[in-house]
Design a protein around this motif. Sequence first.
Motif, PDB file in Angstrom:
ATOM      1  N   HIS A   1       1.558   6.513  -6.932  1.00  0.00           N
ATOM      2  CA  HIS A   1       0.397   7.362  -7.232  1.00  0.00           C
ATOM      3  C   HIS A   1       0.808   8.835  -7.245  1.00  0.00           C
TER       4      HIS A   1
ATOM      5  N   THR B   1       0.839  -1.206   0.000  1.00  0.00           N
ATOM      6  CA  THR B   1       0.000   0.000   0.000  1.00  0.00           C
ATOM      7  C   THR B   1       0.867   1.246   0.000  1.00  0.00           C
TER       8      THR B   1
ATOM      9  N   ALA C   1       2.372   1.670  -3.442  1.00  0.00           N
ATOM     10  CA  ALA C   1       1.354   2.115  -4.404  1.00  0.00           C
ATOM     11  C   ALA C   1       1.048   3.598  -4.217  1.00  0.00           C
TER      12      ALA C   1
ATOM     13  N   TYR D   1      -3.205  -1.138  -8.776  1.00  0.00           N
ATOM     14  CA  TYR D   1      -1.879  -1.629  -9.141  1.00  0.00           C
ATOM     15  C   TYR D   1      -1.870  -3.142  -8.993  1.00  0.00           C
TER      16      TYR D   1
ATOM     17  N   LEU E   1       5.112  -3.065  -8.891  1.00  0.00           N
ATOM     18  CA  LEU E   1       3.710  -2.682  -9.004  1.00  0.00           C
ATOM     19  C   LEU E   1       3.494  -2.039 -10.366  1.00  0.00           C
TER      20      LEU E   1
ATOM     21  N   VAL F   1      -3.324  -3.872  -5.478  1.00  0.00           N
ATOM     22  CA  VAL F   1      -3.436  -2.820  -4.474  1.00  0.00           C
ATOM     23  C   VAL F   1      -4.456  -1.832  -5.016  1.00  0.00           C
TER      24      VAL F   1
ATOM     25  N   VAL G   1       0.585  -0.099 -12.691  1.00  0.00           N
ATOM     26  CA  VAL G   1      -0.728   0.541 -12.675  1.00  0.00           C
ATOM     27  C   VAL G   1      -1.588  -0.051 -13.795  1.00  0.00           C
TER      28      VAL G   1
END
Length: 72
Positions: A16, A9, A12, A52, A60, A40, A62
């Motif tokens: 982001h 998390t 991610a 993700y 990760l 995620v 997207v």
Amino acid sequence: MQYDSNDLTRRAMAAHFRAGNRDQPGNDSDVMEIEGRVYVVLRNVNGILNVYRLTSQGKLRVLRRWPPEMKS
């Protein structure tokens, strides 16, 4: 597959914001496993911000289209 949901998390959220997104993910962001794949999901009060997928290399990625099991 072993994974640390807090670490995923956090990673991610970093991705982001690095991508230039300004919307703040909320506490209801979570990690989901669907058909053996780990995702995620970053959410806030307005719904899903980004999703993700954890790759086999541990990165990760997207997603532009989300699995139908994810609800906003």
